[in-house]
Design an enzyme around this catalytic site. Sequence first.
Site, PDB file in Angstrom:
ATOM      1  N   HIS A   1       0.862  -1.266   0.003  1.00  0.00           N
ATOM      2  CA  HIS A   1      -0.075   0.018   0.010  1.00  0.00           C
ATOM      3  C   HIS A   1       0.808   1.213   0.004  1.00  0.00           C
ATOM      4  O   HIS A   1       0.071   2.199  -0.105  1.00  0.00           O
ATOM      5  CB  HIS A   1      -0.996   0.153   1.234  1.00  0.00           C
ATOM      6  CG  HIS A   1      -2.083  -0.980   1.037  1.00  0.00           C
ATOM      7  ND1 HIS A   1      -2.928  -0.727   0.226  1.00  0.00           N
ATOM      8  CD2 HIS A   1      -2.264  -2.374   1.430  1.00  0.00           C
ATOM      9  CE1 HIS A   1      -3.807  -1.971   0.296  1.00  0.00           C
ATOM     10  NE2 HIS A   1      -3.633  -2.703   1.204  1.00  0.00           N
TER      11      HIS A   1
ATOM     12  N   ASP B   1      -9.200  -6.318   5.903  1.00  0.00           N
ATOM     13  CA  ASP B   1      -9.672  -7.136   4.706  1.00  0.00           C
ATOM     14  C   ASP B   1     -10.387  -8.234   5.087  1.00  0.00           C
ATOM     15  O   ASP B   1     -11.302  -8.745   4.407  1.00  0.00           O
ATOM     16  CB  ASP B   1      -8.220  -7.497   3.592  1.00  0.00           C
ATOM     17  CG  ASP B   1      -7.752  -6.760   2.912  1.00  0.00           C
ATOM     18  OD1 ASP B   1      -8.551  -5.970   2.344  1.00  0.00           O
ATOM     19  OD2 ASP B   1      -6.698  -6.418   2.994  1.00  0.00           O
TER      20      ASP B   1
ATOM     21  N   GLU C   1      -6.246 -12.907   5.813  1.00  0.00           N
ATOM     22  CA  GLU C   1      -7.131 -11.729   5.743  1.00  0.00           C
ATOM     23  C   GLU C   1      -8.416 -12.087   4.780  1.00  0.00           C
ATOM     24  O   GLU C   1      -8.955 -11.133   4.197  1.00  0.00           O
ATOM     25  CB  GLU C   1      -6.470 -10.451   5.424  1.00  0.00           C
ATOM     26  CG  GLU C   1      -5.502 -10.725   4.198  1.00  0.00           C
ATOM     27  CD  GLU C   1      -4.727  -9.292   3.945  1.00  0.00           C
ATOM     28  OE1 GLU C   1      -4.976  -8.388   4.457  1.00  0.00           O
ATOM     29  OE2 GLU C   1      -3.636  -9.347   3.240  1.00  0.00           O
TER      30      GLU C   1
END
Length: 277
Positions: A55, A184, A158
């Site tokens: 990210h 997530d 996740e």
Amino acid sequence: MSLEQPMTASTHTGLRQRLCDGPPLVGTFVTVPRVEILEIAAVSGFDLVVLDLEHGPFGVEALPALIAAGQGAGLAVVVRVAENSEQAIGAVLDAGADGVLIPHVNNAAAAGAAVRAARMPPAGTRSLHAWIRAARYGADPDYAATADNGVAVLVMAEGQEAIRDLPGILATPDLDAVFVGPMDLSASLGLTGQPGHPRVTALAGEVLTGAAAGGRAGGIFAPTVEQAATWFAAGARLVVVSVDTDLTRRGFAAARDALDDLTPSIRRPTRRSNVDR
Ligand code: 3PY
Ligand code: MG
């Protein structure tokens, strides 16, 4: 559960060993690729940072300087790769990361692939280059034989599929930790953006309990310190608390809010801080 190689292997060093039997570790995610951020994390008492290639707006080129700065400041430096591939995992380990965090590992097959990519033959398939940063540019004659000892492999659970295949993931030889991504995970349950929802926390707790029972370290991301405290109480070996951007924003907003309180003449008509969110 039978494990081919329990985490207590005496050859483990560095982060592998600390995840196995050291005190619980406190980390944070780094998405702003600056040496200063890592040094601030270190002087603030964090044990570890996760450089976030999934990210964060940076790539492997930034890693050598960041990893060197973090390690020099006393941090363990984990890198989250953007994808579960041999190339991505090998590159961050070549740069000298103490560990690699692989996102979205949904089943035992994916966990096996991640671990094999991170381990030298015969345990895995990681390509050996003897003159990389991790090998001290050729000055470490034992690198090929010892590289695996300190490198921690953490896979992220996740999604619901990962929770269903948790026993298979935990049975992956040479795996060090299973790390919950509650953001997530909440999305995969149809509860997007609700990491504190009871259904999310119940599953996250199952992962931490299962990891401990299976001889692996259980880790988790906690958006707030309050959630982090509950995860340590639940037995987490590693909690990655918040993100550099959010910690910075909270610090800025707290200072601005405090000035509003102390100095009515500069008070904003509408308080814009979202420091408590
Ligand atoms: C998640 O919670 O999904 C994460 O990946 C933490 O960054
Ligand atoms: Mg995630």
